[in-house]
Design an enzyme around this catalytic site. Structure first.
Site, PDB file in Angstrom:
ATOM      1  N   TYR A  90      79.591 130.448 -30.217  1.00  6.72           N
ATOM      2  CA  TYR A  90      79.023 130.783 -28.901  1.00  6.72           C
ATOM      3  C   TYR A  90      77.768 131.654 -29.064  1.00  6.72           C
ATOM      4  O   TYR A  90      76.741 131.406 -28.427  1.00  6.72           O
ATOM      5  CB  TYR A  90      80.091 131.518 -28.084  1.00  6.72           C
ATOM      6  CG  TYR A  90      79.730 131.781 -26.646  1.00  6.72           C
ATOM      7  CD1 TYR A  90      79.710 130.754 -25.708  1.00  6.72           C
ATOM      8  CD2 TYR A  90      79.422 133.075 -26.210  1.00  6.72           C
ATOM      9  CE1 TYR A  90      79.393 130.997 -24.376  1.00  6.72           C
ATOM     10  CE2 TYR A  90      79.111 133.331 -24.881  1.00  6.72           C
ATOM     11  CZ  TYR A  90      79.099 132.288 -23.973  1.00  6.72           C
ATOM     12  OH  TYR A  90      78.780 132.533 -22.644  1.00  6.72           O
ATOM     13  N   LYS A  92      73.975 130.651 -27.896  1.00  2.13           N
ATOM     14  CA  LYS A  92      73.245 131.424 -26.882  1.00  2.13           C
ATOM     15  C   LYS A  92      71.977 132.046 -27.481  1.00  2.13           C
ATOM     16  O   LYS A  92      70.955 132.148 -26.784  1.00  2.13           O
ATOM     17  CB  LYS A  92      74.154 132.487 -26.256  1.00  2.13           C
ATOM     18  CG  LYS A  92      75.316 131.891 -25.463  1.00  2.13           C
ATOM     19  CD  LYS A  92      74.844 131.026 -24.304  1.00  2.13           C
ATOM     20  CE  LYS A  92      75.968 130.530 -23.414  1.00  2.13           C
ATOM     21  NZ  LYS A  92      75.508 129.752 -22.255  1.00  2.13           N
TER      22      LYS A  92
HETATM   23  P1  NAP Z   1      83.044 127.715 -16.273  1.00  3.73           P
HETATM   24  O1  NAP Z   1      83.705 128.319 -15.085  1.00  3.73           O
HETATM   25  O2  NAP Z   1      83.892 127.247 -17.414  1.00  3.73           O
HETATM   26  O3  NAP Z   1      82.103 126.539 -15.785  1.00  3.73           O
HETATM   27  C1  NAP Z   1      81.359 125.782 -16.688  1.00  3.73           C
HETATM   28  C2  NAP Z   1      80.973 124.505 -16.002  1.00  3.73           C
HETATM   29  O4  NAP Z   1      80.281 123.659 -16.956  1.00  3.73           O
HETATM   30  C3  NAP Z   1      82.175 123.723 -15.522  1.00  3.73           C
HETATM   31  O5  NAP Z   1      81.868 123.159 -14.267  1.00  3.73           O
HETATM   32  C4  NAP Z   1      82.324 122.656 -16.587  1.00  3.73           C
HETATM   33  O6  NAP Z   1      82.970 121.475 -16.170  1.00  3.73           O
HETATM   34  C5  NAP Z   1      80.876 122.364 -16.900  1.00  3.73           C
HETATM   35  N1  NAP Z   1      80.720 121.661 -18.151  1.00  3.73           N
HETATM   36  C6  NAP Z   1      81.368 121.890 -19.316  1.00  3.73           C
HETATM   37  N2  NAP Z   1      80.962 121.008 -20.255  1.00  3.73           N
HETATM   38  C7  NAP Z   1      80.027 120.223 -19.664  1.00  3.73           C
HETATM   39  C8  NAP Z   1      79.254 119.127 -20.120  1.00  3.73           C
HETATM   40  N3  NAP Z   1      79.353 118.685 -21.377  1.00  3.73           N
HETATM   41  N4  NAP Z   1      78.405 118.517 -19.253  1.00  3.73           N
HETATM   42  C9  NAP Z   1      78.298 118.950 -17.973  1.00  3.73           C
HETATM   43  N5  NAP Z   1      79.018 120.003 -17.491  1.00  3.73           N
HETATM   44  C10 NAP Z   1      79.878 120.612 -18.325  1.00  3.73           C
HETATM   45  O7  NAP Z   1      82.007 128.745 -16.929  1.00  3.73           O
HETATM   46  P2  NAP Z   1      81.213 129.962 -16.252  1.00  3.73           P
HETATM   47  O8  NAP Z   1      81.935 131.206 -16.573  1.00  3.73           O
HETATM   48  O9  NAP Z   1      80.873 129.629 -14.859  1.00  3.73           O
HETATM   49  O10 NAP Z   1      79.887 129.936 -17.170  1.00  3.73           O
HETATM   50  C11 NAP Z   1      78.704 129.259 -16.777  1.00  3.73           C
HETATM   51  C12 NAP Z   1      77.611 129.603 -17.781  1.00  3.73           C
HETATM   52  O11 NAP Z   1      77.411 131.021 -17.817  1.00  3.73           O
HETATM   53  C13 NAP Z   1      77.939 129.174 -19.217  1.00  3.73           C
HETATM   54  O12 NAP Z   1      76.776 128.735 -19.852  1.00  3.73           O
HETATM   55  C14 NAP Z   1      78.431 130.472 -19.840  1.00  3.73           C
HETATM   56  O13 NAP Z   1      78.263 130.480 -21.230  1.00  3.73           O
HETATM   57  C15 NAP Z   1      77.516 131.482 -19.146  1.00  3.73           C
HETATM   58  N6  NAP Z   1      78.045 132.845 -19.162  1.00  3.73           N
HETATM   59  C16 NAP Z   1      79.209 133.160 -18.514  1.00  3.73           C
HETATM   60  C17 NAP Z   1      79.676 134.472 -18.544  1.00  3.73           C
HETATM   61  C18 NAP Z   1      80.943 134.884 -17.855  1.00  3.73           C
HETATM   62  O14 NAP Z   1      81.354 136.055 -17.972  1.00  3.73           O
HETATM   63  N7  NAP Z   1      81.593 133.989 -17.116  1.00  3.73           N
HETATM   64  C19 NAP Z   1      78.952 135.450 -19.244  1.00  3.73           C
HETATM   65  C20 NAP Z   1      77.790 135.080 -19.882  1.00  3.73           C
HETATM   66  C21 NAP Z   1      77.340 133.784 -19.829  1.00  3.73           C
HETATM   67  P3  NAP Z   1      84.581 121.455 -15.970  1.00  3.73           P
HETATM   68  O15 NAP Z   1      84.783 122.149 -14.668  1.00  3.73           O
HETATM   69  O16 NAP Z   1      84.879 120.006 -15.909  1.00  3.73           O
HETATM   70  O17 NAP Z   1      85.175 122.150 -17.124  1.00  3.73           O
END
Ligand code: NAP
Length: 252
Positions: free
Chosen positions: A160, A164
């Site tokens: 990860y 990133k």
């Molecule tokens: P999440 O709730 O797991 O949502 C991720 C989304 O991406 C889901 O809708 C997922 O689909 C979709 N996805 C996964 N693989 C994919 C693919 N191959 N093609 C198209 N869509 C795909 O994650 P989140 O927490 O909202 O995170 C969103 C972004 O923010 C990510 O890049 C993550 O690394 C970043 N981020 C998050 C945090 C945090 O604390 N949450 C912190 C820093 C950065 P499904 O619903 O079908 O699984």
């Protein structure tokens, strides 16, 4: 001068946006006036349609397109179909991302590759396809969702962190290459955000994280979405190749 953000008439595509941060980002862009393309992988089809319907309830045009961003053909098809159906893409948010944590010596090839393929290569494939069109239009706002983990590393997250950190390099290279065509490329590095992932953490672990956050709380999806709206707006017209930490001061 009145400081309002109005994205009326602009089209935004947010990858991985049927739920989580992606949905909050799409919703914020829709509230700012933009028409929206929701994207998710096929199994989330119905939920993606429901998310697009929420954007239409706000009076925006909105469609849901499935496509796996880690597959170069899917990513290209996603951008082309969105461009055809919506007429253009002004704003691309590379948000789709996953974690598959494990200690370095136990990390499988599949755990390594799936995270690199979706988080980093997916951002590259979508940006490459969108840039071809945006260069001709001589306008674009590309916003990549990185993470503070890409800046500071984290035990158990070699895949990860590398993905990133790679997104941050990709952001800067693309910002330099596309600037002369009126396209800005920026990244956001969220810290610990209230989400399905952080909901699962035990309270004592959460409290420990919060101790290291000067603003004394976890971030919200809306905190991240606000930064996306800023980058998408005219207010950020002179900002490119920049990484904005949305982390309550955790990394500075
Ligand atoms: P999440 O709730 O797991 O949502 C991720 C989304 O991406 C889901 O809708 C997922 O689909 C979709 N996805 C996964 N693989 C994919 C693919 N191959 N093609 C198209 N869509 C795909 O994650 P989140 O927490 O909202 O995170 C969103 C972004 O923010 C990510 O890049 C993550 O690394 C970043 N981020 C998050 C945090 C945090 O604390 N949450 C912190 C820093 C950065 P499904 O619903 O079908 O699984």
């Amino acid at each position: 001068m009145a400081y309002t953000i109005d994205l009326t008439g602009q089209v935004a595509l947010v990858t991985g946006s049927r739920r989580g941060l992606g949905k909050a980002i799409a919703m914020a862009l829709a509230h700012a006036g933009a028409d929206i393309v929701i994207n998710d992988i096929a199994p989330g089809r119905e939920e993606a349609e429901a998310t697009a319907a929420e954007m239409r309830d706000l009076g925006r045009r909105a469609i849901a397109l499935c496509g796996d961003v880690s597959n170069p053909e899917d990513a290209t098809q996603l951008i082309e179909q969105a461009w055809t159906e919506m007429g253009k893409i002004d704003i691309l948010v590379n948000n789709a991302g996953i974690t598959r944590d494990n200690l370095l010596i136990r990390m499988s090839d599949d755990e390594w590759q799936s995270v690199i393929n979706i988080n980093l290569s997916g951002s590259f494939y979508c940006t490459r396809a969108a840039a071809k069109r945006m260069m001709k239009a001589r306008y674009g706002r590309i916003i990549n969702i990185a993470s503070v983990i890409g800046l500071m590393g984290n035990a158990g997250q070699a895949n990860y962190a590398a993905s990133k950190a790679g997104i941050i390099g990709l952001t800067k290279a693309n910002a330099k290459e596309l600037a002369s065509r009126g396209i800005t490329v920026n990244a956001i590095a969220p810290g610990f955000i209230v989400s399905a992932m952080t909901d699962k953490l035990p309270d004592d672990v959460k409290a420990k994280y919060i101790e290291g956050i000067p603003l004394g709380r976890l971030g919200t999806a809306e905190d991240v979405a606000n930064a996306v709206v800023f980058y998408a707006s005219e207010l950020a017209a002179y900002t490119t190749g920049h990484v904005l930490n949305v982390d309550g001061g955790m990394v500075m």
